[in-house]
Scaffold this motif. Structure first.
Motif, PDB file in Angstrom:
ATOM      1  N   ASN A 235      54.551  53.787  51.657  1.00  0.00           N
ATOM      2  CA  ASN A 235      54.035  52.723  50.787  1.00  0.00           C
ATOM      3  C   ASN A 235      54.703  52.786  49.414  1.00  0.00           C
ATOM      4  O   ASN A 235      54.045  52.895  48.385  1.00  0.00           O
ATOM      5  CB  ASN A 235      52.520  52.878  50.651  1.00  0.00           C
ATOM      6  N   ASP A 236      56.025  52.732  49.397  1.00  0.00           N
ATOM      7  CA  ASP A 236      56.793  52.941  48.163  1.00  0.00           C
ATOM      8  C   ASP A 236      56.881  51.631  47.382  1.00  0.00           C
ATOM      9  O   ASP A 236      57.868  50.910  47.467  1.00  0.00           O
ATOM     10  CB  ASP A 236      58.193  53.459  48.509  1.00  0.00           C
ATOM     11  N   ASN A 237      55.844  51.318  46.636  1.00  0.00           N
ATOM     12  CA  ASN A 237      55.858  50.127  45.801  1.00  0.00           C
ATOM     13  C   ASN A 237      54.789  50.270  44.736  1.00  0.00           C
ATOM     14  O   ASN A 237      53.778  50.950  44.941  1.00  0.00           O
ATOM     15  CB  ASN A 237      55.607  48.871  46.645  1.00  0.00           C
ATOM     16  N   PRO A 238      54.973  49.634  43.563  1.00  0.00           N
ATOM     17  CA  PRO A 238      53.950  49.749  42.506  1.00  0.00           C
ATOM     18  C   PRO A 238      52.622  49.130  42.884  1.00  0.00           C
ATOM     19  O   PRO A 238      51.569  49.623  42.504  1.00  0.00           O
ATOM     20  CB  PRO A 238      54.588  49.020  41.317  1.00  0.00           C
ATOM     21  N   GLY A 239      52.650  48.025  43.635  1.00  0.00           N
ATOM     22  CA  GLY A 239      51.410  47.364  44.021  1.00  0.00           C
ATOM     23  C   GLY A 239      50.849  47.956  45.296  1.00  0.00           C
ATOM     24  O   GLY A 239      50.774  47.285  46.334  1.00  0.00           O
ATOM     25  N   SER A 240      50.470  49.220  45.238  1.00  0.00           N
ATOM     26  CA  SER A 240      49.987  49.920  46.425  1.00  0.00           C
ATOM     27  C   SER A 240      48.865  49.133  47.097  1.00  0.00           C
ATOM     28  O   SER A 240      48.035  48.517  46.438  1.00  0.00           O
ATOM     29  CB  SER A 240      49.475  51.315  46.045  1.00  0.00           C
ATOM     30  N   THR A 241      48.822  49.194  48.413  1.00  0.00           N
ATOM     31  CA  THR A 241      47.805  48.469  49.171  1.00  0.00           C
ATOM     32  C   THR A 241      46.617  49.356  49.532  1.00  0.00           C
ATOM     33  O   THR A 241      45.647  48.877  50.100  1.00  0.00           O
ATOM     34  CB  THR A 241      48.413  47.877  50.443  1.00  0.00           C
ATOM     35  N   TYR A 242      46.671  50.647  49.231  1.00  0.00           N
ATOM     36  CA  TYR A 242      45.532  51.564  49.352  1.00  0.00           C
ATOM     37  C   TYR A 242      45.711  52.647  48.301  1.00  0.00           C
ATOM     38  O   TYR A 242      46.805  53.163  48.088  1.00  0.00           O
ATOM     39  CB  TYR A 242      45.425  52.150  50.765  1.00  0.00           C
ATOM     40  N   TYR A 243      44.625  52.991  47.623  1.00  0.00           N
ATOM     41  CA  TYR A 243      44.744  53.903  46.495  1.00  0.00           C
ATOM     42  C   TYR A 243      43.357  54.294  45.986  1.00  0.00           C
ATOM     43  O   TYR A 243      42.398  53.528  46.134  1.00  0.00           O
ATOM     44  CB  TYR A 243      45.533  53.245  45.350  1.00  0.00           C
ATOM     45  N   PRO A 244      43.216  55.471  45.354  1.00  0.00           N
ATOM     46  CA  PRO A 244      41.954  55.885  44.746  1.00  0.00           C
ATOM     47  C   PRO A 244      42.017  55.771  43.225  1.00  0.00           C
ATOM     48  O   PRO A 244      43.096  55.756  42.630  1.00  0.00           O
ATOM     49  CB  PRO A 244      41.853  57.352  45.153  1.00  0.00           C
ATOM     50  N   PHE A 245      40.871  55.683  42.571  1.00  0.00           N
ATOM     51  CA  PHE A 245      40.781  55.784  41.126  1.00  0.00           C
ATOM     52  C   PHE A 245      39.330  56.050  40.743  1.00  0.00           C
ATOM     53  O   PHE A 245      38.416  55.829  41.547  1.00  0.00           O
ATOM     54  CB  PHE A 245      41.314  54.524  40.422  1.00  0.00           C
ATOM     55  N   ASP A 246      39.126  56.546  39.545  1.00  0.00           N
ATOM     56  CA  ASP A 246      37.791  56.815  39.007  1.00  0.00           C
ATOM     57  C   ASP A 246      37.533  55.956  37.780  1.00  0.00           C
ATOM     58  O   ASP A 246      38.452  55.699  36.992  1.00  0.00           O
ATOM     59  CB  ASP A 246      37.645  58.278  38.557  1.00  0.00           C
ATOM     60  N   ILE A 247      36.293  55.517  37.617  1.00  0.00           N
ATOM     61  CA  ILE A 247      35.791  55.023  36.342  1.00  0.00           C
ATOM     62  C   ILE A 247      34.537  55.831  36.038  1.00  0.00           C
ATOM     63  O   ILE A 247      33.534  55.720  36.766  1.00  0.00           O
ATOM     64  CB  ILE A 247      35.450  53.525  36.370  1.00  0.00           C
ATOM     65  N   ASN A 248      34.625  56.667  35.037  1.00  0.00           N
ATOM     66  CA  ASN A 248      33.510  57.539  34.681  1.00  0.00           C
ATOM     67  C   ASN A 248      33.037  58.330  35.901  1.00  0.00           C
ATOM     68  O   ASN A 248      33.834  59.018  36.527  1.00  0.00           O
ATOM     69  CB  ASN A 248      32.393  56.731  34.032  1.00  0.00           C
ATOM     70  N   ARG A 249      31.768  58.172  36.303  1.00  0.00           N
ATOM     71  CA  ARG A 249      31.208  58.985  37.383  1.00  0.00           C
ATOM     72  C   ARG A 249      31.148  58.218  38.723  1.00  0.00           C
ATOM     73  O   ARG A 249      30.351  58.564  39.605  1.00  0.00           O
ATOM     74  CB  ARG A 249      29.820  59.489  36.984  1.00  0.00           C
ATOM     75  N   VAL A 250      31.980  57.202  38.855  1.00  0.00           N
ATOM     76  CA  VAL A 250      32.098  56.469  40.111  1.00  0.00           C
ATOM     77  C   VAL A 250      33.521  56.627  40.635  1.00  0.00           C
ATOM     78  O   VAL A 250      34.488  56.365  39.914  1.00  0.00           O
ATOM     79  CB  VAL A 250      31.756  54.981  39.937  1.00  0.00           C
TER      80      VAL A 250
END
Length: 516
Positions: free
Chosen positions: A279-294
């Motif tokens: 998935n070598d592209n900036p607009g990944s189609t699956y990815y994780p991230f956090d916002i505070n405690r979520v």
């Protein structure tokens, strides 16, 4: 007396001529004949005597200012997203027409307090970074991306993009995200209709720190200029809210095979997944991230099955949610949220579940690691479940919130609500979530169509009102402990992968056939 040189003699002659002319200064001279014309009563010009004044002098008109020249490469289609550390950076993505543009940059600062609207637009910026640029898929344009690093998460983020030579965007302002109480918005299936514009306008009436788009963004369906129309329509929302998106089945029409979803990947900017071999592209189609405690994980759910990334995605999902469940047990986070385009359960005919093999595996992952919320779109209705598991109510299950109400169209429910369904609505709208310690409260704001028959169902002119409200509480310690399990090996996880691929292709084909 010495003789004058040739140069000195010439000087004396010239001086003599000047003296002769000065001596004539007091003599009146009248020229006649030789084409002199004019009668004898003509006034005589006398040196040292001023001319009679103009009886009605007119002031000289001021010079007209030069006409303003249009910007040569005006930036457009701005959106803010997360690409790296969610608290310390912001990435801005935008476009310019043509295959060349002056060096693009992001100018930004972080004011210490709120400013009035005029000051926000006019105050000079303190920092800037150059953008990286690449061709935009399918159109004669460039995509530009720039990350603002080392931000103070407790202060606002003010920015504009562009260049001195090519032109600047307007200035946008993002408020800081509070660590205790913050908000996010979710909907999918947007498009470029008047209904879609109403959803944008309504979203701006519910300011959020995060916008989650559950797939089928532009409905370009391979006609790439439609993406530009969508970004123009949605820019007021995307440029003033951190925006993260999942691909849908209509994104798959932008490209074929390995290039499936190429417009989505070319135009959006997301974090890289943990494992990223395909998935070598900036607009990944699956990815994780956090916002505070979520903790969030965005999944394609096989929407782009032809790019051969699904196996890698499922491994990423397994590892990421296993880590998130352990972090929750340690008290580092409170909630786990999964977003994707396709619902698992729905009361739309033939789509519940439409992909039994993949749904079975997904359901197993969701329940194994204790996912709290599943946010989806695809069906152009609103439907929320009770906490559920495998199509039945379960206090230890997840809550599915389906909001395919972004405005592309309005559909009916094909079947009577099943036992797991807690709320339904037909129309357009959005879900607004309030996050506070130990609790997420969701509210659906929708506008109903003029009628439910085919002629009036697509006309939505009524006001937005709150049609649903629900609360998701933080899981108890024992429930969190039971979900803190190790990730399974790829061989165990993908034991039925050939069947998953076959079912996913069948589901995607039926989905596009149903959409027309």
């Amino acid at each position: 007396m010495p003789k004058a040189t040739e140069g000195e003699a010439s000087g004396l002659i010239n001086n003599g001529r000047r003296l002769f002319l000065l001596g004539m200064a007091g003599t009146a001279v009248v020229l006649t004949g030789c084409g002199g014309g004019g009668g004898g009563d003509a006034p005589v010009a006398t040196p040292n005597q001023p001319s009679p004044p103009d009886p009605d002098p007119q002031p000289e008109p001021p010079p007209e200012p030069p006409a303003p020249q249009p910007d040569s490469h005006p930036p457009r289609g701005l959106h803010v997203s997360l690409e790296d550390s969610t608290r310390r950076t912001r990435t801005v993505t935008w476009f310019s027409d043509g295959s060349e543009a002056p060096d693009q940059r992001l100018e930004y600062d972080q004011p210490e307090a709120d400013w009035d609207a005029e000051t926000v637009q006019s105050r000079p910026f303190l920092k800037w970074v150059y953008a990286r640029s690449e061709p935009t898929f399918g159109v004669d344009a460039l995509t530009h991306r720039a990350m603002a690093p080392a931000l103070d998460p407790g202060r606002p983020f003010r920015y504009r993009v562009g260049s001195p030579e090519g032109g600047w965007s307007r200035v946008y302002w993002l408020a800081p995200i509070d660590t205790q109480r913050w908000t996010f918005t979710h909907f999918g299936d947007h498009g470029i209709s008047e209904r879609a514009k109403r959803v944008v306008d309504e979203s701006l009436q519910h300011p959020s720190d995060l916008l989650l788009l559950a797939g089928d963004l532009s409905y370009a369906n391979g006609e790439q200029p439609i993406w530009d129309q969508w970004f123009d329509l949605a820019e007021p929302l995307l440029a003033s809210t951190v925006t993260m998106a999942a691909p849908g089945n209509h994104e798959a029409k932008d490209g074929e095979g390995l290039t499936a979803g190429k417009a989505f990947k070319s135009r959006l900017t997301h974090p890289d997944p943990l494992l990223n071999n395909l998935n070598d592209n900036p607009g990944s189609t699956y990815y994780p991230f956090d916002i505070n405690r979520v903790h969030f994980f965005v999944s394609s759910a096989g929407a782009l099955i032809d790019d051969f990334s699904l196996a890698e995605e499922l491994i990423n999902l397994e590892i990421d949610l296993a880590k998130a469940a352990l972090r929750r047990l340690r008290g580092e986070i409170d909630f786990i949220v999964l977003m994707q385009h396709y619902p698992i359960w729905t009361d739309q005919l033939g789509r519940s579940p439409a992909n039994f093999a993949l749904v079975t595996l997904q359901e197993n992952i969701l329940l194994r690691y204790g996912v709290d919320l599943l946010l989806v779109g695809h069906d152009h209705v609103y439907q929320r479940s009770h906490p559920m598991a495998y199509g039945f109510r379960s206090p230890l299950g997840y809550v599915q919130v389906m909001a395919g109400t972004g405005g592309q169209s309005v559909r009916l429910f094909d079947e009577a609500p099943q036992d797991w369904s807690a709320s339904q609505f037909m129309g357009i709208g959005l879900v607004h979530y309030q996050v506070e310690p130990g609790r997420i409260t969701g509210e659906f704001w929708g506008a109903a169509p003029e009628g439910l028959d085919d002629d009036s169902r697509q006309t939505v002119t009524g006001p937005f009102q709150r049609h649903d409200r629900f609360v998701v509480e933080k899981r108890g310690f024992l429930a969190c402990r039971d979900c803190a399990l190790p990730a399974r090996t790829p061989a165990e996880l993908l034991a039925d992968y050939p069947e998953i691929v076959a079912d996913t292709r069948r589901r995607n084909h039926l989905a596009l056939e149903h959409c027309g």
